[in-house]
Design a protein around this motif. Sequence first.
Motif, PDB file in Angstrom:
ATOM      1  N   GLU A   1       3.556   0.595 -12.188  1.00  0.00           N
ATOM      2  CA  GLU A   1       5.223   0.458 -11.839  1.00  0.00           C
ATOM      3  C   GLU A   1       4.719   0.108 -10.894  1.00  0.00           C
ATOM      4  N   ALA A   2       4.067   0.111  -9.564  1.00  0.00           N
ATOM      5  CA  ALA A   2       4.513  -0.909  -8.559  1.00  0.00           C
ATOM      6  C   ALA A   2       4.888  -2.281  -8.585  1.00  0.00           C
TER       7      ALA A   2
ATOM      8  N   HIS B   1       1.566  -1.111  -0.321  1.00  0.00           N
ATOM      9  CA  HIS B   1      -0.217   0.275   0.517  1.00  0.00           C
ATOM     10  C   HIS B   1       1.223   1.080  -0.268  1.00  0.00           C
ATOM     11  N   ALA B   2       1.767   1.323   0.901  1.00  0.00           N
ATOM     12  CA  ALA B   2       3.020   2.423   0.968  1.00  0.00           C
ATOM     13  C   ALA B   2       3.591   2.750  -0.589  1.00  0.00           C
ATOM     14  N   ARG B   3       3.731   1.587  -1.309  1.00  0.00           N
ATOM     15  CA  ARG B   3       4.737   1.973  -2.134  1.00  0.00           C
ATOM     16  C   ARG B   3       3.655   1.915  -3.447  1.00  0.00           C
ATOM     17  N   ILE B   4       2.873   1.707  -3.702  1.00  0.00           N
ATOM     18  CA  ILE B   4       2.201   2.696  -4.636  1.00  0.00           C
ATOM     19  C   ILE B   4       1.587   3.780  -4.410  1.00  0.00           C
TER      20      ILE B   4
ATOM     21  N   ARG C   1     -10.169   5.519  -7.113  1.00  0.00           N
ATOM     22  CA  ARG C   1      -9.263   6.210  -7.521  1.00  0.00           C
ATOM     23  C   ARG C   1      -9.196   7.951  -6.574  1.00  0.00           C
ATOM     24  N   ASP C   2     -10.247   8.505  -6.199  1.00  0.00           N
ATOM     25  CA  ASP C   2     -10.089   9.402  -5.286  1.00  0.00           C
ATOM     26  C   ASP C   2      -9.224   9.352  -3.789  1.00  0.00           C
ATOM     27  N   ALA C   3      -9.848   8.041  -3.622  1.00  0.00           N
ATOM     28  CA  ALA C   3      -8.907   7.357  -2.520  1.00  0.00           C
ATOM     29  C   ALA C   3      -7.274   7.306  -2.175  1.00  0.00           C
ATOM     30  N   LEU C   4      -7.217   7.090  -3.127  1.00  0.00           N
ATOM     31  CA  LEU C   4      -5.878   7.114  -3.883  1.00  0.00           C
ATOM     32  C   LEU C   4      -4.595   8.592  -4.242  1.00  0.00           C
ATOM     33  N   VAL C   5      -5.931   9.374  -5.142  1.00  0.00           N
ATOM     34  CA  VAL C   5      -5.736  10.499  -5.607  1.00  0.00           C
ATOM     35  C   VAL C   5      -5.408  11.063  -3.728  1.00  0.00           C
TER      36      VAL C   5
END
Length: 208
Positions: A39-40, A12-15, A54-58
């Motif tokens: 990429e991850a 999760h942290a790497r992403i 996607r918003d959560a990742l952003v």
Amino acid sequence: MRYSREHKLETHARIVKKASVRLREKGAHGVGVADLMKEAGLTHGGFYAHFDSRDALVIEAFGYAMDRGTERWRKVMEQTPPNKRFSTIVESYLTPLHRDDPGNGCAIPTLGAEIARESPKTRRAFAAKLEQMIDMIADQIPGVPRRAARKQAMATLATMMGAVVMSRIAGTGEFSDEILDAGREAVLGRAAPAKKPVSRKAAAAARQ
């Protein structure tokens, strides 16, 4: 295959870290979920095991980028005399090094305009981080009432952000450097010393 909680947290942290760089390089809408996951080293299908949307990742990626910038400022401040901290922030931010590396630089000049068009939740998250940065700058302005220091910090960050945006538009030549110099002079009341670049250690305060 089942993975441990630690493995999932590391993934999760790497992403988030990779997304924070790619979003600053390409913009909030310049890179898709599939690209970020690839990429991850993960599949697109694994995205929802880590994020609800996607918003959560952003939001997490934006927060990571701004937290890194604030933390780097904090580390530099610990090694800088109090009377030089404010000028060190300004001089480290308005450098060709920062201008030429948006992927590892401050998220405000790279993503600010896009954030203004994002969801209210995303804007609130970004605004909270922005206020933290303003407060940190205000803390480096001694001998000024807190309200006045905050106003000065807001004007300082707005000037620095605008100068970086304009310098990136101008490219990497003399005109671009002149814009950075003008930003420093506007905030500090003096031009940058000739042929005396900010050290890489200090310039790192404005990056990632």
